[in-house]
Motif scaffolding. Structure first.
Motif, PDB file in Angstrom:
ATOM      1  N   HIS A  79      27.897  41.739  34.604  1.00  0.00           N
ATOM      2  CA  HIS A  79      28.578  42.809  35.476  1.00  0.00           C
ATOM      3  C   HIS A  79      29.292  43.611  34.513  1.00  0.00           C
ATOM      4  O   HIS A  79      30.430  43.536  34.817  1.00  0.00           O
ATOM      5  CB  HIS A  79      29.679  41.991  36.389  1.00  0.00           C
ATOM      6  N   ILE A 109      37.506  39.823  43.059  1.00  0.00           N
ATOM      7  CA  ILE A 109      36.406  40.675  43.039  1.00  0.00           C
ATOM      8  C   ILE A 109      37.016  42.054  43.784  1.00  0.00           C
ATOM      9  O   ILE A 109      36.740  43.229  43.214  1.00  0.00           O
ATOM     10  CB  ILE A 109      35.142  40.370  43.688  1.00  0.00           C
ATOM     11  N   TYR A 149      31.054  46.124  42.095  1.00  0.00           N
ATOM     12  CA  TYR A 149      32.523  46.546  42.449  1.00  0.00           C
ATOM     13  C   TYR A 149      32.486  47.872  42.885  1.00  0.00           C
ATOM     14  O   TYR A 149      33.819  48.439  42.739  1.00  0.00           O
ATOM     15  CB  TYR A 149      33.273  46.268  40.953  1.00  0.00           C
ATOM     16  N   HIS A 179      27.953  41.441  47.063  1.00  0.00           N
ATOM     17  CA  HIS A 179      28.978  40.628  46.129  1.00  0.00           C
ATOM     18  C   HIS A 179      29.842  39.950  46.841  1.00  0.00           C
ATOM     19  O   HIS A 179      30.452  38.791  46.811  1.00  0.00           O
ATOM     20  CB  HIS A 179      29.492  41.652  44.892  1.00  0.00           C
ATOM     21  N   HIS A 244      23.373  34.537  43.062  1.00  0.00           N
ATOM     22  CA  HIS A 244      24.613  33.765  42.762  1.00  0.00           C
ATOM     23  C   HIS A 244      24.686  32.380  43.679  1.00  0.00           C
ATOM     24  O   HIS A 244      24.846  32.527  44.775  1.00  0.00           O
ATOM     25  CB  HIS A 244      25.905  34.519  42.856  1.00  0.00           C
ATOM     26  N   GLN A 247      27.683  27.934  43.058  1.00  0.00           N
ATOM     27  CA  GLN A 247      28.682  28.119  41.863  1.00  0.00           C
ATOM     28  C   GLN A 247      29.757  27.368  42.390  1.00  0.00           C
ATOM     29  O   GLN A 247      30.176  26.296  41.422  1.00  0.00           O
ATOM     30  CB  GLN A 247      29.140  29.438  41.703  1.00  0.00           C
ATOM     31  N   HIS A 267      24.092  30.437  38.000  1.00  0.00           N
ATOM     32  CA  HIS A 267      25.308  29.512  38.105  1.00  0.00           C
ATOM     33  C   HIS A 267      24.866  28.099  38.167  1.00  0.00           C
ATOM     34  O   HIS A 267      24.823  27.279  37.509  1.00  0.00           O
ATOM     35  CB  HIS A 267      26.077  29.961  39.200  1.00  0.00           C
ATOM     36  N   ASP A 319      27.561  36.166  31.877  1.00  0.00           N
ATOM     37  CA  ASP A 319      28.406  36.558  33.214  1.00  0.00           C
ATOM     38  C   ASP A 319      29.357  37.552  32.860  1.00  0.00           C
ATOM     39  O   ASP A 319      30.275  37.640  33.744  1.00  0.00           O
ATOM     40  CB  ASP A 319      28.517  35.451  33.996  1.00  0.00           C
ATOM     41  N   ASN A 321      32.125  39.715  33.013  1.00  0.00           N
ATOM     42  CA  ASN A 321      32.902  40.268  34.221  1.00  0.00           C
ATOM     43  C   ASN A 321      34.324  40.171  34.058  1.00  0.00           C
ATOM     44  O   ASN A 321      34.803  39.239  33.191  1.00  0.00           O
ATOM     45  CB  ASN A 321      32.520  39.871  35.591  1.00  0.00           C
ATOM     46  N   PRO A 322      35.130  40.728  34.843  1.00  0.00           N
ATOM     47  CA  PRO A 322      36.682  40.776  34.424  1.00  0.00           C
ATOM     48  C   PRO A 322      37.392  39.595  35.189  1.00  0.00           C
ATOM     49  O   PRO A 322      38.467  39.658  34.856  1.00  0.00           O
ATOM     50  CB  PRO A 322      37.096  42.328  35.042  1.00  0.00           C
TER      51      PRO A 322
HETATM   52  O1  NIG Z   1      29.452  35.764  38.693  1.00  0.00           O
HETATM   53  N1  NIG Z   1      30.322  34.732  41.288  1.00  0.00           N
HETATM   54  C1  NIG Z   1      30.533  36.169  41.558  1.00  0.00           C
HETATM   55  N2  NIG Z   1      30.739  36.991  40.868  1.00  0.00           N
HETATM   56  C2  NIG Z   1      31.087  37.096  39.389  1.00  0.00           C
HETATM   57  C3  NIG Z   1      32.680  36.953  39.275  1.00  0.00           C
HETATM   58  C4  NIG Z   1      33.095  38.248  39.752  1.00  0.00           C
HETATM   59  C5  NIG Z   1      34.912  38.472  39.663  1.00  0.00           C
HETATM   60  O2  NIG Z   1      35.341  37.705  39.426  1.00  0.00           O
HETATM   61  O3  NIG Z   1      35.105  39.821  39.288  1.00  0.00           O
HETATM   62  C6  NIG Z   1      30.620  35.592  38.754  1.00  0.00           C
HETATM   63  O4  NIG Z   1      31.163  34.793  38.370  1.00  0.00           O
END
Ligand code: NIG
Ligand code: FE
Length: 408
Positions: A79, A109, A149, A179, A244, A247, A267, A319, A321-322
């Motif tokens: 991401h 998110i 995002y 998302h 996704h 998870q 996931h 994966d 992402n922040p």
């Molecule tokens: O792949 N699972 C959903 N989305 C992301 C996390 C995104 C976020 O926390 O900003 C993931 O883990």
């Protein structure tokens, strides 16, 4: 006379198997194709590998100094377009607040959505460029990168355009408009799904901004039925699905991927052996994300050994992402794939190269060291490939050749 010759390697991991263009699975899941010799590069492509390349005269020679040579990492789940981190939430989570609870409070998110929308184009582009530069330094030469995002027509398109910036890194784009439901649709989630299916996907397809679409099927995000609707709508616009899946709870995401003919299900912490069999049968690649599993300190693990036993192909990705995976490091991810998911180092490396390329739909171009493929090659400062996953927390990559150019 070729452009570039890489010689004096301890091991060359070719990840090549003549005639095979499917992902490696089952008996082949850990097949690295190790050879001796050299790698010769001309015009951005590999022209000889192994014994055939030895003795080739070259304009420039890279001495591998008895290091391991392998294809550039293909990180097939990132991401990479966001602005700012979430270190505040990390601290809360370390104190015991759950990821789901933080999301319910308006963090997670949706916090990143607010930051991305507030960032200027210049700020967003600079952030993406920083991410891309770091991927290359860490030996990742191709990524799959998702929006997700923005969550409005304007900001999803802006995100995908930023991901498409001119850069040496190869990027395969995915629209992850599905998302989560953004704040302004809080009382009207159906209305948001309408926007995704009826406006965002058509606009993304019209501008050629993505190859894939992706849906987060999860409590607090989208249901199985929502996901099916979005993936079918994406497909109608030429965007093949990714999911996704399973998870944080068991929600049928893996089965949905099979049903709609998605290229991957990602996931999979709550997936079962039966899901692995269904995925193998449907030709869905399992993308395992051990850095997110680690960061969320999840006790549930995907059934990786059952996947191997039942010939379901596995890719391994960061994966990045922040929230759940603030790392861009494939070497670190290899370590976590072994420690947390029970993969062998060879299986993890297959997942990070050739199977990652299959999962991004570009295994005809990258993912292995084979004559005719793009010359994306790493020289690492280790003698034995197992050390790539063993020494963790630092960067073993000494040289990066991207499309035939020595960039590090
Ligand atoms: O792949 N699972 C959903 N989305 C992301 C996390 C995104 C976020 O926390 O900003 C993931 O883990
Ligand atoms: Fe993700």
């Amino acid at each position: 006379m070729v452009d570039l010759l890489i010689q004096n390697a301890s091991q060359i991991l070719t990840l090549a198997r003549a005639g095979l263009d499917a992902p490696y699975a089952g008996r082949d899941a850990g097949e690295l194709g190790i050879v001796d010799g050299a790698v010769a590069i001309e015009g951005g492509r590999i022209v000889a590998v192994g014994a055939d390349a030895v003795g080739t005269t070259a304009e420039r020679v890279v001495d591998a100094r008895k290091g391991v040579v392998l294809p550039g990492f293909v990180d097939c789940h990132t991401h990479a377009v966001f602005y700012g981190g979430r270190a505040d939430e990390f601290e809360d989570r370390a104190r015991g607040v759950s990821y789901a609870e933080i999301a319910r409070r308006g963090g997670g998110i949706r916090a990143t959505v607010r930051k991305l929308r507030a960032a200027s184009d210049e700020q967003l582009n600079a952030a993406v460029r920083r991410h891309y530069d770091r991927f290359l330094r860490l030996g990742t030469t191709t990524i799959e990168a998702k929006s997700g995002y923005g969550l409005s027509l304007e900001h999803e398109l802006r995100s995908l355009r930023a991901l498409g910036m001119d850069h040496q890194l190869d990027v395969v784009r995915t629209c992850l408009a599905a998302h989560t439901v953004p704040d302004e649709f809080h009382r009207n989630p159906r209305g948001y799904l309408d926007l995704v299916c009826d406006e965002i996907y058509p606009a993304v397809a019209r501008e050629g901004l993505a190859k894939y679409c992706d849906v987060f099927v999860e409590r607090g995000a989208f249901t199985f039925d929502d996901g099916e609707r979005a993936l079918e709508a994406g497909k109608a616009h030429g965007l093949r699905g990714r999911v996704h899946a399973d998870q944080l709870s068991r929600n049928g995401g893996a089965r949905l991927a099979c049903r709609v003919g998605a290229i991957t299900a990602d996931h999979l912490e709550y997936a079962t052996k039966e899901d692995a069999v269904a995925m193998r049968t449907a030709g869905v690649i399992a993308v395992l994300l051990p850095a997110a599993n680690h960061m969320l300190d999840q006790q549930e693990r995907p059934p990786a050994r059952a996947m191997i036993a039942h010939s379901c192909p596995i890719a391994v990705a960061t994966d990045f992402n922040p929230g759940s995976a603030p790392t861009q490091s494939m070497p670190l991810t290899l370590n976590l794939a072994c420690v947390r998911f029970g993969l062998s180092v060879a299986e993890a490396l297959v997942g990070a190269t050739i199977n990652g390329a299959c999962a991004a739909g570009i295994n005809d171009k990258v993912g292995s060291l084979e004559v005719g493929k793009q010359a994306d090659v790493l020289v690492c400062a280790v003698r034995d490939y197992r050390e790539l996953a063993y020494w963790f927390g630092h960067n073993p990559v000494r040289h990066v050749v991207k499309s035939g150019v020595l960039v590090r």
